[in-house]
Design an enzyme around this catalytic site. Structure first.
Site, short mmCIF file in Angstrom:
data_model
loop_
_atom_site.label_atom_id
_atom_site.label_comp_id
_atom_site.label_asym_id
_atom_site.label_seq_id
_atom_site.Cartn_x
_atom_site.Cartn_y
_atom_site.Cartn_z
N GLU A 19 -1.90 -8.97 4.44
CA GLU A 19 -1.85 -9.40 5.85
C GLU A 19 -3.23 -9.60 6.47
O GLU A 19 -3.35 -10.20 7.53
CB GLU A 19 -1.04 -8.40 6.68
CG GLU A 19 -1.64 -7.01 6.87
CD GLU A 19 -1.39 -6.07 5.69
OE1 GLU A 19 -1.04 -6.53 4.59
OE2 GLU A 19 -1.57 -4.85 5.88
N HIS B 296 -3.70 -5.26 0.76
CA HIS B 296 -3.16 -5.73 2.05
C HIS B 296 -3.16 -7.26 2.15
O HIS B 296 -4.18 -7.85 2.47
CB HIS B 296 -3.98 -5.14 3.20
CG HIS B 296 -3.79 -3.67 3.34
ND1 HIS B 296 -2.81 -3.12 4.13
CD2 HIS B 296 -4.42 -2.63 2.74
CE1 HIS B 296 -2.85 -1.81 4.03
NE2 HIS B 296 -3.82 -1.48 3.19
N CYS C 114 0.83 -1.21 0.00
CA CYS C 114 0.00 0.00 0.00
C CYS C 114 0.87 1.27 0.00
O CYS C 114 1.52 1.54 -0.98
CB CYS C 114 -0.98 -0.06 1.18
SG CYS C 114 -2.32 1.10 1.01
#
Ligand code: XMP
Length: 590
Positions: free
Chosen positions: A172, A170, A84
């Site tokens: 994660e 993202h 990002c």
């Protein structure tokens, strides 16, 4: 975990994003030790790392003073993954172009891999999570675009020979389905990291840190009966031995039925030698006398808590140099977006205790759980023998049953409307960005809970006088015969709520519903008839973090049985089911 036995192979550079620690945690879950460092950590310090991940963050690369990295990092052939903002920063430093976004994109999107490299082994498509304002408009020289979504041409880029990779989304977060695979590809295939991190190492490492911080001093805790403070306490108990760790539990008289006995029992099982219960029910009830307003209740409870803590600190001599304070602070408590605003308020009160502030200022404090998320705290608790029935408890608000026992300053009649009955008790809601304090609408004859849940949003949107919709499950009289009575907060009413809550909890555990919901508040309203003047509201919800919530529905036959049990309490006139999501209704009523 900075004093870890292992040196980190992967370092996450923190550019201020809310997921930064989550990235490090995901890498550790892959079995590779990772830490978090400030974004501008010099490349020289990171020389021994096998890989670097630059986190996301709220800034724009064009803003003056926005977080930056040492550009040398992008030249030294250590693999770098930008996520990002990290991806935009990489593009910006190497001559690509970042486009400022006005509105941004937040939520789920679908990714297609267009030019696979090592990062995409086993991934061709994925649902992904986007949360950004700016985007990369053109990639730096030598880079190619590797994936796109329906709305973004450059969702990923790479220069594999230079070991540089960028992702706009993202990996994660759990909403990115292929996220773990992508991180795995980066960590093992690109960085060539080796497995060196075993979660079973966590506990010995934390214990070593506790011993180092405590030196020869003893530790005392204010334990709440919540998971975090109990796990922190138990870690200290293991690290220092039971003789050196004290825990004090304040019984405010606002807790659920048998709570003090339950907590005492757990601490006995954990091997506590010095567990003190401070009986403060009378003090709390007396300061709450005559208070009807929810915020005033909270304030009075917070202030009383401060007084009780000060009294305990002084009488137990905890302020002397032999003692340090232990606290169960966890990672989300340390970031702004974590916890709820109200929970923060309560915590602020605690921190204002002059004695505690002095301990914090002089560094006499141990917080063994500040690097961990809630589910890791539960795992640690399990590893050190905290019973599962304790670790899986639902969250419970600090002010306790006081904010579930609604009060009324005067008698009032129900208002009949075309939509249902307006209940003349007000509850808190969240509508737009602000809190509302409005009436609830009660529907007397309802086809099914599902049907009411469907029409509830329409009702709360259309009617500016309500923020909540409840369905009547059963009653001893028709609603039009009921009214709201003048009702302050009294021990008698709290005892009734405790009984109703215990019935609900036991039934809900028996039918397995307790394990399926995130929280299940039970609320008492001073609504009924001269013979039975109180009503019970059931408020089971599902949530991830308490910030938003959906109503959880109970099977009709179970609800019927539960309603019958509650109506068997002589003072209970009616049972309602709250069918309001959050927003527009908060989870608690006050
Ligand atoms: P609301 O009612 O704001 O609640 O939707 C969200 C979550 O926070 C809990 N809660 C509190 N916790 N002190 C706390 O420690 C408080 O004053 C407080 N008020 C609400 C609530 O139980 C839910 O989990």
């Amino acid at each position: 975990m900075s004093n870890s036995i292992t040196a980190p192979q992967i370092t996450v550079l923190d550019t201020g994003g809310q997921y930064t620690h989550l990235i490090a945690r995901r890498v550790r879950q892959l079995g590779v030790y990772a830490d978090v460092q400030p974004s501008d950590t010099p490349a020289a310090i990171l020389r021994s790392r096998k890989g670097i991940i630059i986190s996301g963050g709220p800034a724009s690369v064009y803003e003056p003073g926005s977080p930056d990295i040492d550009p040398e990092l992008l030249r030294v052939q250590t693999p770098v993954l930008g996520i990002c903002y990290g991806h935009q920063l990489m593009a910006h430093h190497l001559g690509g172009k970042v486009q400022r976004g006005e509105r941004g994109e937040y939520g789920i999107a679908h990714l297609t891999v267009t030019a696979p490299d090592a990062l995409w082994n086993g991934v061709t498509h994925s649902q992904i999570w986007m949360s950004h304002r700016d985007t990369v408009q053109s990639v730096p020289e030598g880079f190619r675009v590797t994936a796109a979504t329906e709305s973004i041409g450059i969702a990923a880029m790479s220069a594999p020979e230079r070991k540089l990779f960028g992702l706009q989304f993202h990996p994660e977060v759990a909403h990115t389905h292929a996220g773990t695979r992508i991180l795995e590809n980066f960590v093992f295939d690109v960085c060539k990291a080796v497995k060196d991190w075993d979660v079973s190492q966590r506990v010995p490492v934390i214990e070593e840190q506790i011993r180092a911080a405590a030196q020869d001093r003893n530790v005392f805790f204010f334990v709440s009966g919540g998971v975090d403070s109990t796990v922190a306490y138990t870690l200290c108990l293991r690290a220092l031995g039971p003789e050196r760790v004290y825990g004090t539990y304040v019984d405010t008289g606002l807790m659920r039925k048998s709570e003090t006995d339950f907590v005492r029992d757990i601490f006995r099982q954990l091997g506590a030698a010095h567990f003190l219960v401070d009986e403060a029910e009378r003090e709390f009830l007396s300061v709450l006398e005559g208070i009807f307003d929810p915020e005033q209740k909270r304030l009075a409870i917070g202030e009383q808590f401060v007084k009780v803590q000060e009294r305990i600190l002084a009488t137990e001599h905890f302020l002397s140099g032999n003692w340090i304070l232990g606290q169960g602070t966890i990672y989300p408590d340390t970031i702004e977006s974590g916890g709820t605003a109200k929970a923060d308020l309560i915590k602020t009160h605690h921190n204002r205790v002059a004695g505690i502030q002095a301990l914090i200022d002089s560094g006499r404090i141990i917080e063994p759980l500040t690097s961990f998320y809630k589910d890791e705290v539960r795992e640690i608790g399990r590893d050190i023998g905290v019973p599962a029935r304790f670790l899986m408890r639902h969250p419970f608000p600090g002010p306790g049953l006081a904010i579930r026992c609604l009060c009324s300053e005067e008698e009032a009649a129900l208002g009949a409307t075309d939509d249902g009955f307006l209940l003349p008790v007000r509850s808190v809601g969240v509508q737009g960005d602000s809190r509302s304090y409005r009436n609830a609408l009660a529907l007397e004859r309802t086809p099914s809970l599902e049907a009411v849940q469907k029409i509830a949003p329409e009702l709360t949107n259309r009617r500016s006088d309500i923020n909540r919709v409840v369905a009547l499950c059963g009653s001893k009289a028709p609603l039009f015969e009921m009214r709201v009575f003048r009702a302050p907060l009294t021990k008698r009413r709290l005892d009734l709520l405790r009984d109703a809550d215990a019935i609900v909890r036991q039934f809900s555990a028996e039918i397995g519903f307790e394990d399926m919901v995130w929280q299940f508040p039970v609320i008492l309203l001073p609504l009924g008839t001269a013979q039975a003047s109180e009503s019970v509201v059931l408020r089971p919800i599902n949530s991830v973090d308490g910030m938003t919530a959906d109503v959880a529905l109970m099977a009709p036959e179970h609800l019927e049985q539960l309603t019958r049990k509650l109506l068997a309490l002589p003072a209970v006139a009616a049972v309602f089911y709250d069918l309001t999501n959050k927003p527009p209704g908060t989870i608690e009523w006050e």
